[in-house]
Design an enzyme around this catalytic site. Structure first.
Site, PDB file in Angstrom:
ATOM      1  N   GLY A  11       0.835  -1.206   0.000  1.00 51.88           N
ATOM      2  CA  GLY A  11       0.000   0.000   0.000  1.00 51.88           C
ATOM      3  C   GLY A  11       0.869   1.255   0.000  1.00 51.88           C
ATOM      4  O   GLY A  11       1.908   1.271   0.648  1.00 51.88           O
ATOM      5  N   ARG A  72       0.946  -4.903  -6.069  1.00 47.24           N
ATOM      6  CA  ARG A  72       1.044  -6.203  -5.400  1.00 47.24           C
ATOM      7  C   ARG A  72       1.275  -7.221  -6.505  1.00 47.24           C
ATOM      8  O   ARG A  72       0.701  -7.108  -7.580  1.00 47.24           O
ATOM      9  CB  ARG A  72      -0.232  -6.475  -4.600  1.00 47.24           C
ATOM     10  CG  ARG A  72      -0.370  -5.473  -3.447  1.00 47.24           C
ATOM     11  CD  ARG A  72      -1.338  -5.921  -2.380  1.00 47.24           C
ATOM     12  NE  ARG A  72      -1.077  -5.232  -1.131  1.00 47.24           N
ATOM     13  CZ  ARG A  72      -1.653  -4.087  -0.758  1.00 47.24           C
ATOM     14  NH1 ARG A  72      -2.521  -3.492  -1.545  1.00 47.24           N
ATOM     15  NH2 ARG A  72      -1.358  -3.537   0.399  1.00 47.24           N
ATOM     16  N   ASP A 103       5.260  -5.099   5.895  1.00 47.11           N
ATOM     17  CA  ASP A 103       5.693  -6.424   6.325  1.00 47.11           C
ATOM     18  C   ASP A 103       5.701  -7.442   5.171  1.00 47.11           C
ATOM     19  O   ASP A 103       6.666  -8.197   4.996  1.00 47.11           O
ATOM     20  CB  ASP A 103       4.704  -6.832   7.437  1.00 47.11           C
ATOM     21  CG  ASP A 103       4.848  -8.240   7.869  1.00 47.11           C
ATOM     22  OD1 ASP A 103       5.744  -8.492   8.677  1.00 47.11           O
ATOM     23  OD2 ASP A 103       4.090  -9.096   7.384  1.00 47.11           O
ATOM     24  N   THR A 125       4.091   2.357   5.984  1.00 48.01           N
ATOM     25  CA  THR A 125       2.688   1.921   5.930  1.00 48.01           C
ATOM     26  C   THR A 125       1.898   2.789   6.898  1.00 48.01           C
ATOM     27  O   THR A 125       2.349   3.031   8.021  1.00 48.01           O
ATOM     28  CB  THR A 125       2.534   0.419   6.283  1.00 48.01           C
ATOM     29  OG1 THR A 125       1.149   0.150   6.498  1.00 48.01           O
ATOM     30  CG2 THR A 125       3.286   0.019   7.531  1.00 48.01           C
ATOM     31  N   ASP A 127      -0.616   2.165   8.568  1.00 46.26           N
ATOM     32  CA  ASP A 127      -1.154   1.435   9.730  1.00 46.26           C
ATOM     33  C   ASP A 127      -0.213   1.418  10.927  1.00 46.26           C
ATOM     34  O   ASP A 127      -0.640   1.103  12.038  1.00 46.26           O
ATOM     35  CB  ASP A 127      -1.461  -0.022   9.345  1.00 46.26           C
ATOM     36  CG  ASP A 127      -2.680  -0.133   8.462  1.00 46.26           C
ATOM     37  OD1 ASP A 127      -3.522   0.781   8.514  1.00 46.26           O
ATOM     38  OD2 ASP A 127      -2.782  -1.120   7.712  1.00 46.26           O
ATOM     39  N   ASP A 129       1.947  -0.792  11.715  1.00 45.40           N
ATOM     40  CA  ASP A 129       1.855  -2.123  12.333  1.00 45.40           C
ATOM     41  C   ASP A 129       3.143  -2.932  12.193  1.00 45.40           C
ATOM     42  O   ASP A 129       3.120  -4.160  12.321  1.00 45.40           O
ATOM     43  CB  ASP A 129       0.663  -2.898  11.735  1.00 45.40           C
ATOM     44  CG  ASP A 129       0.758  -3.043  10.230  1.00 45.40           C
ATOM     45  OD1 ASP A 129       1.690  -2.466   9.627  1.00 45.40           O
ATOM     46  OD2 ASP A 129      -0.096  -3.725   9.636  1.00 45.40           O
ATOM     47  N   ARG A 171      -7.324  -2.502   9.735  1.00 47.21           N
ATOM     48  CA  ARG A 171      -8.036  -3.781   9.745  1.00 47.21           C
ATOM     49  C   ARG A 171      -7.590  -4.640  10.927  1.00 47.21           C
ATOM     50  O   ARG A 171      -8.379  -5.320  11.543  1.00 47.21           O
ATOM     51  CB  ARG A 171      -7.803  -4.512   8.425  1.00 47.21           C
ATOM     52  CG  ARG A 171      -9.103  -4.933   7.785  1.00 47.21           C
ATOM     53  CD  ARG A 171      -8.915  -5.388   6.374  1.00 47.21           C
ATOM     54  NE  ARG A 171      -8.989  -4.284   5.433  1.00 47.21           N
ATOM     55  CZ  ARG A 171      -8.352  -4.227   4.277  1.00 47.21           C
ATOM     56  NH1 ARG A 171      -7.553  -5.194   3.921  1.00 47.21           N
ATOM     57  NH2 ARG A 171      -8.509  -3.205   3.486  1.00 47.21           N
TER      58      ARG A 171
HETATM   59  P1  ATP Z   1       0.756  -2.972   3.381  1.00 44.11           P
HETATM   60  O1  ATP Z   1       1.129  -3.011   4.851  1.00 44.11           O
HETATM   61  O2  ATP Z   1       0.452  -1.625   2.925  1.00 44.11           O
HETATM   62  O3  ATP Z   1      -0.276  -3.994   2.994  1.00 44.11           O
HETATM   63  P2  ATP Z   1       2.759  -4.799   2.487  1.00 44.11           P
HETATM   64  O4  ATP Z   1       4.174  -4.585   2.084  1.00 44.11           O
HETATM   65  O5  ATP Z   1       2.528  -5.603   3.740  1.00 44.11           O
HETATM   66  O6  ATP Z   1       2.101  -3.373   2.595  1.00 44.11           O
HETATM   67  P3  ATP Z   1       1.626  -6.930   0.837  1.00 44.11           P
HETATM   68  O7  ATP Z   1       0.536  -6.809  -0.158  1.00 44.11           O
HETATM   69  O8  ATP Z   1       1.438  -7.818   2.003  1.00 44.11           O
HETATM   70  O9  ATP Z   1       1.966  -5.423   1.267  1.00 44.11           O
HETATM   71  O10 ATP Z   1       2.970  -7.421   0.086  1.00 44.11           O
HETATM   72  C1  ATP Z   1       3.438  -6.776  -1.086  1.00 44.11           C
HETATM   73  C2  ATP Z   1       3.998  -7.799  -2.049  1.00 44.11           C
HETATM   74  O11 ATP Z   1       5.094  -8.493  -1.425  1.00 44.11           O
HETATM   75  C3  ATP Z   1       3.047  -8.896  -2.471  1.00 44.11           C
HETATM   76  O12 ATP Z   1       2.206  -8.498  -3.541  1.00 44.11           O
HETATM   77  C4  ATP Z   1       4.011 -10.005  -2.910  1.00 44.11           C
HETATM   78  O13 ATP Z   1       4.476  -9.759  -4.230  1.00 44.11           O
HETATM   79  C5  ATP Z   1       5.173  -9.821  -1.957  1.00 44.11           C
HETATM   80  N1  ATP Z   1       5.091 -10.787  -0.845  1.00 44.11           N
HETATM   81  C6  ATP Z   1       4.360 -10.693   0.292  1.00 44.11           C
HETATM   82  N2  ATP Z   1       4.535 -11.772   1.081  1.00 44.11           N
HETATM   83  C7  ATP Z   1       5.399 -12.582   0.420  1.00 44.11           C
HETATM   84  C8  ATP Z   1       5.981 -13.869   0.694  1.00 44.11           C
HETATM   85  N3  ATP Z   1       5.707 -14.522   1.813  1.00 44.11           N
HETATM   86  N4  ATP Z   1       6.836 -14.377  -0.237  1.00 44.11           N
HETATM   87  C9  ATP Z   1       7.105 -13.726  -1.373  1.00 44.11           C
HETATM   88  N5  ATP Z   1       6.600 -12.536  -1.692  1.00 44.11           N
HETATM   89  C10 ATP Z   1       5.754 -11.967  -0.820  1.00 44.11           C
END
Ligand code: ATP
Length: 332
Positions: A11, A72, A103, A125, A127, A129, A171
């Protein structure tokens, strides 16, 4: 080391641009070349690299969103996708990668670290978190956006005797609601981490009314829906659920505002720009020191690096003292 790369993933959060600027200019200062990867891990797989220099990041420190776009990528979760990303990074001569995101993005980045490419994560992020850092980039801006909305709702609230229920993002995390509730003087703050009874909320509102409060603001994190046991759909907006319950139970008129995506936008606050600048600079230094598989964060005002494996093991703790304080101050 000659070349590093930077991407934004997950995000978007206000302040990501300030972090990109800090990475590019710190690298420039140390005479490193920087490639920007468009659309996060999707761009890594599809070879969407662009050259960045100190001039390409001019005039972005104050802009929300991310000039590198975010995405994503399901493809990146596969071993084939990860192999393609590594191949593209190697072909482009990238020796270290800065990943700005949450994360999930760091879990993805670990796959690259395991393949031998040093990566450093920067927490961004709204959030807030992510463990092992007191704050993530974007959180402060979002809290300020919510507080500004609460101020506006107060203006109209003073003209009517009503309960205003405001739903904010979160969330799984009550950080935005808790900070904005304390800063905005909300009468009640409902967060996923605390299983508040709606009957107690009603009692608080009634006692406020008896104290002469003409209106009340109830701040609800979207994730509290999972806490309600009244048999309604969990997908239903938390705020509407709370408003219906309060109206039925107390007879007070209620109004609902669901803030949605405005919470992601806007110019980053000075705090977020400063945090982004410090973390961006440190991330580049870490790569120059040959250190990877880490996240840089701020802990008690100091910039600290933590191995990502440690970050994944921990849960971000919420200081419930803030939540309690908001309620104590609103109860008088
Ligand atoms: P936000 O907190 O805003 O959701 P985020 O970085 O946690 O941000 P995610 O959608 O969870 O966002 O992860 C972003 C991208 O990271 C995913 O679309 C995927 O490509 C990659 N990713 C997440 N988890 C894994 C994993 N366990 N192994 C490989 N790639 C991953």
């Amino acid at each position: 080391m000659e070349t590093i790369a930077v991407l934004t993933s997950g995000g978007d959060a206000p302040g990501m641009n300030a972090a990109i600027r800090a990475v590019v200019r710190t690298a420039g200062y140390h005479r490193l070349s920087v490639l920007g990867v468009m659309r996060g891990f999707h761009g890594l797989i599809h070879d969407e690299f662009i050259e960045l220099n100190p001039r390409s990041v001019a005039d972005i420190i104050h802009r929300g969103g991310t000039i590198l776009k975010s995405a994503r990528s399901e493809e990146f979760r596969t071993t084939e996708g990860q192999a393609k990303a590594v191949e593209n990074l190697r072909r482009a001569g990238v020796e270290g990668l800065v990943v700005i995101g949450g994360d999930g993005s760091f879990r993805g980045a670990m796959r690259l670290q395991e393949a031998g490419i040093n990566i450093v994560g920067i927490p961004a992020t709204i959030d807030n978190d992510i463990p092992c850092t007191d704050f993530s980039i974007g959180f402060d801006t979002t809290v300020n956006t919510v507080v500004e909305v609460i101020n506006k709702i107060r203006d109209t609230a003073t003209s009517h005797e009503r309960i205003y229920v405001v739903e904010v993002m979160g969330r799984h995390s009550g950080y935005i609601a808790m900070y904005a509730g304390l800063a905005g003087g909300a009468e009640t703050v409902l967060i996923p981490e605390v299983d508040d009874s709606l009957d107690e909320v009603c009692e608080r509102l009634i006692s406020g009314y008896r104290l002469g409060k003409a209106h009340s603001i109830v701040l609800v994190a979207e994730g509290v829906g999972g806490n309600f046991k009244a048999g309604r759909s969990l997908n239903e907006s938390s705020a509407f659920h709370v408003a219906d319950y309060v109206r039925e139970k107390t007879g007070f008129e209620t109004r609902v505002t669901v803030l949605g995506h405005i919470q992601r936008g806007g110019n980053p606050t000075a705090n977020d720009r400063i945090l982004a600048s410090r973390l961006g600079a440190r991330a580049v230094e870490m790569l120059m020191e040959g250190r990877g598989g880490c996240m840089v964060g701020v802990v008690h005002t100091e910039i600290k690096a933590t191995p990502l494996e440690e970050v994944f093991k921990q849960e971000k703790a919420l200081d419930l003292g803030f939540h309690q304080l908001a309620h104590i101050l609103a109860s008088q």
